[in-house]
Design a protein around this motif. Sequence first.
Motif, PDB file in Angstrom:
ATOM      1  N   THR A   1      -4.880  49.481  17.441  1.00  0.00           N
ATOM      2  CA  THR A   1      -5.222  50.786  18.029  1.00  0.00           C
ATOM      3  C   THR A   1      -4.873  50.852  19.515  1.00  0.00           C
ATOM      4  OG1 THR A   1      -6.913  51.327  16.407  1.00  0.00           O
ATOM      5  CG2 THR A   1      -7.193  52.268  18.592  1.00  0.00           C
ATOM      6  N   VAL A   2      -5.236  49.803  20.244  1.00  0.00           N
ATOM      7  CA  VAL A   2      -5.003  49.808  21.698  1.00  0.00           C
ATOM      8  C   VAL A   2      -3.516  49.932  22.014  1.00  0.00           C
ATOM      9  CG1 VAL A   2      -5.099  48.334  23.767  1.00  0.00           C
ATOM     10  CG2 VAL A   2      -7.117  48.595  22.319  1.00  0.00           C
ATOM     11  N   TYR A   3      -2.711  49.233  21.232  1.00  0.00           N
ATOM     12  CA  TYR A   3      -1.266  49.283  21.470  1.00  0.00           C
ATOM     13  C   TYR A   3      -0.769  50.720  21.411  1.00  0.00           C
ATOM     14  CZ  TYR A   3       3.650  47.958  21.289  1.00  0.00           C
ATOM     15  OH  TYR A   3       4.985  47.816  21.585  1.00  0.00           O
ATOM     16  N   GLU A   4      -1.214  51.397  20.386  1.00  0.00           N
ATOM     17  CA  GLU A   4      -0.741  52.767  20.198  1.00  0.00           C
ATOM     18  C   GLU A   4      -1.298  53.707  21.263  1.00  0.00           C
ATOM     19  OE1 GLU A   4      -0.416  53.750  16.084  1.00  0.00           O
ATOM     20  OE2 GLU A   4      -0.432  55.899  16.528  1.00  0.00           O
ATOM     21  N   LYS A   5      -2.568  53.490  21.606  1.00  0.00           N
ATOM     22  CA  LYS A   5      -3.178  54.354  22.633  1.00  0.00           C
ATOM     23  C   LYS A   5      -2.503  54.157  23.992  1.00  0.00           C
ATOM     24  CE  LYS A   5      -6.652  56.044  20.120  1.00  0.00           C
ATOM     25  NZ  LYS A   5      -6.664  57.417  19.661  1.00  0.00           N
ATOM     26  N   MET A   6      -2.094  52.915  24.270  1.00  0.00           N
ATOM     27  CA  MET A   6      -1.514  52.645  25.591  1.00  0.00           C
ATOM     28  C   MET A   6      -0.033  52.978  25.682  1.00  0.00           C
ATOM     29  SD  MET A   6      -3.460  49.157  26.833  1.00  0.00           S
ATOM     30  CE  MET A   6      -2.505  48.844  28.314  1.00  0.00           C
ATOM     31  N   THR A   7       0.661  52.893  24.548  1.00  0.00           N
ATOM     32  CA  THR A   7       2.115  53.089  24.617  1.00  0.00           C
ATOM     33  C   THR A   7       2.583  54.348  23.908  1.00  0.00           C
ATOM     34  OG1 THR A   7       2.498  51.880  22.570  1.00  0.00           O
ATOM     35  CG2 THR A   7       2.511  50.593  24.609  1.00  0.00           C
ATOM     36  N   GLY A   8       1.717  54.926  23.099  1.00  0.00           N
ATOM     37  CA  GLY A   8       2.126  56.078  22.308  1.00  0.00           C
ATOM     38  C   GLY A   8       2.974  55.678  21.103  1.00  0.00           C
ATOM     39  N   LYS A   9       3.211  54.380  20.979  1.00  0.00           N
ATOM     40  CA  LYS A   9       4.027  53.898  19.850  1.00  0.00           C
ATOM     41  C   LYS A   9       3.203  52.966  18.970  1.00  0.00           C
ATOM     42  CE  LYS A   9       7.339  52.592  22.596  1.00  0.00           C
ATOM     43  NZ  LYS A   9       8.483  52.038  23.263  1.00  0.00           N
ATOM     44  N   ARG A  10       3.636  52.880  17.725  1.00  0.00           N
ATOM     45  CA  ARG A  10       2.970  51.980  16.802  1.00  0.00           C
ATOM     46  C   ARG A  10       3.520  50.558  16.958  1.00  0.00           C
ATOM     47  NH1 ARG A  10       1.464  53.790  10.715  1.00  0.00           N
ATOM     48  NH2 ARG A  10       0.533  51.824  10.220  1.00  0.00           N
ATOM     49  N   LEU A  11       2.656  49.572  16.776  1.00  0.00           N
ATOM     50  CA  LEU A  11       3.127  48.180  16.779  1.00  0.00           C
ATOM     51  C   LEU A  11       4.228  48.019  15.734  1.00  0.00           C
ATOM     52  CD1 LEU A  11      -0.012  45.866  16.897  1.00  0.00           C
ATOM     53  CD2 LEU A  11       2.038  45.561  18.261  1.00  0.00           C
TER      54      LEU A  11
ATOM     55  N   ALA B   1     -16.796  50.273  11.476  1.00  0.00           N
ATOM     56  CA  ALA B   1     -16.005  49.274  12.200  1.00  0.00           C
ATOM     57  C   ALA B   1     -14.824  49.977  12.854  1.00  0.00           C
ATOM     58  CB  ALA B   1     -15.530  48.187  11.241  1.00  0.00           C
ATOM     59  N   ASP B   2     -14.303  50.967  12.172  1.00  0.00           N
ATOM     60  CA  ASP B   2     -13.213  51.745  12.770  1.00  0.00           C
ATOM     61  C   ASP B   2     -13.669  52.452  14.037  1.00  0.00           C
ATOM     62  OD1 ASP B   2     -11.307  50.974  10.944  1.00  0.00           O
ATOM     63  OD2 ASP B   2     -11.661  52.670   9.588  1.00  0.00           O
ATOM     64  N   ILE B   3     -14.898  52.917  14.046  1.00  0.00           N
ATOM     65  CA  ILE B   3     -15.417  53.559  15.269  1.00  0.00           C
ATOM     66  C   ILE B   3     -15.586  52.511  16.378  1.00  0.00           C
ATOM     67  CG2 ILE B   3     -17.374  54.812  16.291  1.00  0.00           C
ATOM     68  CD1 ILE B   3     -17.745  56.201  13.601  1.00  0.00           C
ATOM     69  N   THR B   4     -16.120  51.349  15.991  1.00  0.00           N
ATOM     70  CA  THR B   4     -16.236  50.258  16.965  1.00  0.00           C
ATOM     71  C   THR B   4     -14.869  49.963  17.576  1.00  0.00           C
ATOM     72  OG1 THR B   4     -18.081  49.281  15.768  1.00  0.00           O
ATOM     73  CG2 THR B   4     -16.921  47.840  17.285  1.00  0.00           C
ATOM     74  N   THR B   5     -13.866  49.881  16.717  1.00  0.00           N
ATOM     75  CA  THR B   5     -12.506  49.596  17.191  1.00  0.00           C
ATOM     76  C   THR B   5     -12.061  50.621  18.233  1.00  0.00           C
ATOM     77  OG1 THR B   5     -11.886  48.531  15.125  1.00  0.00           O
ATOM     78  CG2 THR B   5     -10.088  49.406  16.475  1.00  0.00           C
ATOM     79  N   ILE B   6     -12.269  51.885  17.899  1.00  0.00           N
ATOM     80  CA  ILE B   6     -11.804  52.934  18.805  1.00  0.00           C
ATOM     81  C   ILE B   6     -12.566  52.886  20.139  1.00  0.00           C
ATOM     82  CG2 ILE B   6     -11.771  55.447  19.134  1.00  0.00           C
ATOM     83  CD1 ILE B   6     -11.198  55.548  16.037  1.00  0.00           C
ATOM     84  N   GLU B   7     -13.875  52.766  20.051  1.00  0.00           N
ATOM     85  CA  GLU B   7     -14.675  52.720  21.279  1.00  0.00           C
ATOM     86  C   GLU B   7     -14.340  51.487  22.112  1.00  0.00           C
ATOM     87  OE1 GLU B   7     -16.716  54.977  22.639  1.00  0.00           O
ATOM     88  OE2 GLU B   7     -16.054  56.306  21.020  1.00  0.00           O
ATOM     89  N   GLU B   8     -14.217  50.350  21.413  1.00  0.00           N
ATOM     90  CA  GLU B   8     -13.918  49.112  22.114  1.00  0.00           C
ATOM     91  C   GLU B   8     -12.510  49.181  22.710  1.00  0.00           C
ATOM     92  OE1 GLU B   8     -15.886  45.916  20.103  1.00  0.00           O
ATOM     93  OE2 GLU B   8     -14.384  44.478  20.788  1.00  0.00           O
ATOM     94  N   GLY B   9     -11.616  49.836  21.979  1.00  0.00           N
ATOM     95  CA  GLY B   9     -10.246  50.025  22.465  1.00  0.00           C
ATOM     96  C   GLY B   9     -10.242  50.796  23.773  1.00  0.00           C
ATOM     97  N   TRP B  10     -10.983  51.909  23.812  1.00  0.00           N
ATOM     98  CA  TRP B  10     -11.060  52.699  25.046  1.00  0.00           C
ATOM     99  C   TRP B  10     -11.614  51.868  26.200  1.00  0.00           C
ATOM    100  CZ3 TRP B  10      -7.913  56.293  25.320  1.00  0.00           C
ATOM    101  CH2 TRP B  10      -7.717  57.258  24.320  1.00  0.00           C
ATOM    102  N   GLU B  11     -12.663  51.102  25.870  1.00  0.00           N
ATOM    103  CA  GLU B  11     -13.285  50.305  26.925  1.00  0.00           C
ATOM    104  C   GLU B  11     -12.304  49.257  27.459  1.00  0.00           C
ATOM    105  OE1 GLU B  11     -17.072  48.553  25.890  1.00  0.00           O
ATOM    106  OE2 GLU B  11     -17.250  47.608  27.855  1.00  0.00           O
ATOM    107  N   LEU B  12     -11.546  48.661  26.555  1.00  0.00           N
ATOM    108  CA  LEU B  12     -10.570  47.654  26.979  1.00  0.00           C
ATOM    109  C   LEU B  12      -9.506  48.288  27.868  1.00  0.00           C
ATOM    110  CD1 LEU B  12      -9.490  44.731  26.822  1.00  0.00           C
ATOM    111  CD2 LEU B  12      -8.189  45.412  24.807  1.00  0.00           C
ATOM    112  N   ILE B  13      -9.025  49.451  27.443  1.00  0.00           N
ATOM    113  CA  ILE B  13      -7.993  50.134  28.226  1.00  0.00           C
ATOM    114  C   ILE B  13      -8.526  50.434  29.642  1.00  0.00           C
ATOM    115  CG2 ILE B  13      -6.674  52.297  28.427  1.00  0.00           C
ATOM    116  CD1 ILE B  13      -6.568  52.226  25.267  1.00  0.00           C
ATOM    117  N   GLU B  14      -9.777  50.870  29.687  1.00  0.00           N
ATOM    118  CA  GLU B  14     -10.382  51.180  30.981  1.00  0.00           C
ATOM    119  C   GLU B  14     -10.495  49.921  31.853  1.00  0.00           C
ATOM    120  OE1 GLU B  14     -13.879  53.803  30.619  1.00  0.00           O
ATOM    121  OE2 GLU B  14     -14.691  52.610  32.287  1.00  0.00           O
ATOM    122  N   ARG B  15     -11.000  48.851  31.234  1.00  0.00           N
ATOM    123  CA  ARG B  15     -11.169  47.611  32.007  1.00  0.00           C
ATOM    124  C   ARG B  15      -9.814  47.061  32.453  1.00  0.00           C
ATOM    125  NH1 ARG B  15     -16.142  43.740  30.161  1.00  0.00           N
ATOM    126  NH2 ARG B  15     -17.521  45.314  29.299  1.00  0.00           N
TER     127      ARG B  15
END
Lengths: 546, 314
Positions: A411-421, A261-275
């Motif tokens: 995950t997405v928050y951190e990937k997009m901002t470099g900061k933790r929620l 599920a953690d992998i799903t999160t990461i992959e889905e996170g990347w896809e969301l960021i891209e979209r």
Amino acid sequence: MKIKINNKNFECKKGEVILDVALRNGIKIPAICRHTDLEPQNSCRLCLVEIKGRGLQTSCSTKVENGMEILTESPEIKKLRKINLELLFAQHIEQCSTCNWSYKCKLLELAREYNIKITKFDDRKKNFPTYQFGPSVIFDSSKCIDCKNCIAMCKKQGVGFLDNKEKNGFFCTLPGEKKECVYCGQCITHCPSGAFEEVSSIKEVEKVLLKGNVIFQFAPAIRSSIGEEFGLPYGSITTGKLVTALKKLGAKKVFDVSFSADITTIEEGWELIERLSENKNLPMFTSCCPSWVRYVEVYKPELIKHLTSVRSPHIILGGLIKQSEDNSIVVSIMPCVSKKYEITREELKIDGVSPVDYVLTTRELGRMIRKNKINFNQLEESELDYPYGEATGAGVIYGVTGGVMESALRTVYEKMTGKRLKDINLRVVRGFKGIKEAEIKIGKRKVRVAVINGLGNVENFDYKKYDYVEVMACPGGCIGGGGQPIPINNDIRKKRAESLYNIDKKKKIRLAHESPFVEKAYKECLKNKKIIHKICHTTYGNNKNK
Amino acid sequence: MDILKKLKASDLKGRGGGNFSVALKWELAKKAKNKEKYVICNASEGEPNVFKDKYILDNYLSEVINGINIAVDFIKAKDSYIYLNKNYKLRGNTGKCIIFKKTSGYIGGEETAIVESIEGKRAEPRFKPPFLTDRGLFNCPTIMNNVETFYYVSKIDKGQYNKTRFYSINGDVLNEGVYELPINMSMFDVLKQTGNYPDFDFFVQVGGGASGEIMLPQELKKPAFGAGSITIYNREKTDIYALMEKWAEFFHTGNCDKCAPCREGAFRIYEMIKKRDINYEVLDDIFLNLKKSSFCALGKSIPIPFESLIKKVK
């Protein structure tokens, strides 16, 4: 307000029905067709009570009024219940040994309590047929007591596949001709007579277990529900015992789907960021619920392009296992009957091989453990196997509505901002409301998200307002899944959910991308885009008529 | 004098069989607070041997429509409906009335089942309360009366009501038909006046050809009740088992199968009678549960014809 039941005073609230007040105060009233998720069916007539001045009324549907005086027992009530029970058994073929309710059967308990002869009438349904809906659901109409809960639930899910049809002078519950089942299995968990159940894979799994190369993986929701199969309190966490039990059944290795599920999160996170960056095909919808995916493919094909391409967690882990363990057979323990359908989807095969070979529901696993005379409650706790070991808290809450959203946003928050929620507990997406909404500011962008809890809430949902939407077909998410131990109601869902949130709270690592095991998996297996694509992504739209 | 006062003065009771005060029903619907309200004329007439509503529709449609319109005016209803037996045809002007053809069987005549049916759902009774006058069609306050009731509303409004009702007389009689006679006239006099009093030993079924009660000649000093039908059976020539089988089949196939006692009970009654293998103890048990525990009035009334026939004629 106050009412009197059996000459004792009880406090109650306006709008409550008599049955609920009685049950809350430990007064037993039999009620077979009553399910708190649904409007009263008024079908079984067992919950009749005597109300002063109003005579006999069903307590499941009669609302309390101040000063009401109620008797729940009398010789007349007893006689009426007895005869109605006999009439209910007249339309129910008993197959107790293989029934979903077996030792928990309320009908059988009442038969004993009221001392009825369950064979007083010949079974009028003895030649009634059994229907199978895809690879997921079986409906044995000879066990049906016509309470219509399944029809009401199917309608509530927004599907309406099950329907009332006239046949030989009766209105019977039958599959509709114009609709398709999406295999959510809510008919199973709302059926009081065991007429609905999963298409069992126990026999096949028993056979492959003899070969010694079976790897079990279990879904996030199983750890807080499997204990109920052995009489433990609702929501008991039994992860360690579960691993031991699976080993005792003959597993070579046991993995936790929360890890993938953690992998799903990461992959889905990347896809969301891209979209989000391209503003393309928004909102993105989650796709880990196969009933939701099927619903989209059958009823809302215009939404196909909005589904994330990421595979569901157990399919990803199955793919990883098949890469690393030669000749292994992968069996998923799932809270779900739709997962039985998901594994038959052709496009999920990797080089012609299915990532997952069999799916057992939580209930089927319970049955297998009992059958093998394993004393679950006395088992030692065992650790998960490596290399796909312990999951993060984010992976565990996948089992409850809002969990996928919460994990992804962490995950997405951190990937997009470099900061933790600031606070990773995203309470706005938790809870059992049908539609949950939130707006999260991530950097400069306001990301609008929604969580759909229960498929029926999709129908009038205006998805265009959002960027990211989680949909789980079953109310409560997977903890309330069609493959979970019965009974299920909101109180039970709450307890199972709380347990998953407690696990998350106590975990040292609570963000998917911080998992050392995930990091290792990316380093060793998911080395490049091509492999990632093969194991973690898929396409939709080919399975419309399966 | 306004219509409510006239209705009160007339003491008109519903002619569908329920015998509920029309004035009271209308008053409740009038008092209920809601923007939209509805009026429904129940023309489903689903019981065997009852055909007076058909007679009224064929002969006095304009009176019925007038009665409906009076109700519409009285509660300022948004729409009015005629819920029509599928074998009936309306000849004449029905104004703004929406004609809804009944699709279901016997149960389709139960008032809450009618509402469900017009709403596009399965004809199945609703839990009461709330009553229709409070939350009826589309959850709005609704007046529902039978064809004959609306006919008499019109008559009352015009000051032409003479406390009469319509009797469907049939069976082993010479002059089968519908007759308008005083409501308090004894059945004996009704049969005599219409030239239908038999010269052979007989029994009658009163108030409906399925759910009506069986009465003997010495009980006919009372006026008729229910839907006002009187069906004559020649005692010598009638096979009472065949008669019971007919009723039982009617109930088994015409009910809605919602609740256990009616769904399964009606079927078991039919089975036992069809096989002419009646276990009277079991039969009594089922009757008890139908009367005391079934969901709607139709289920509760099923035992009436059987019990009275068995007691008085068998």
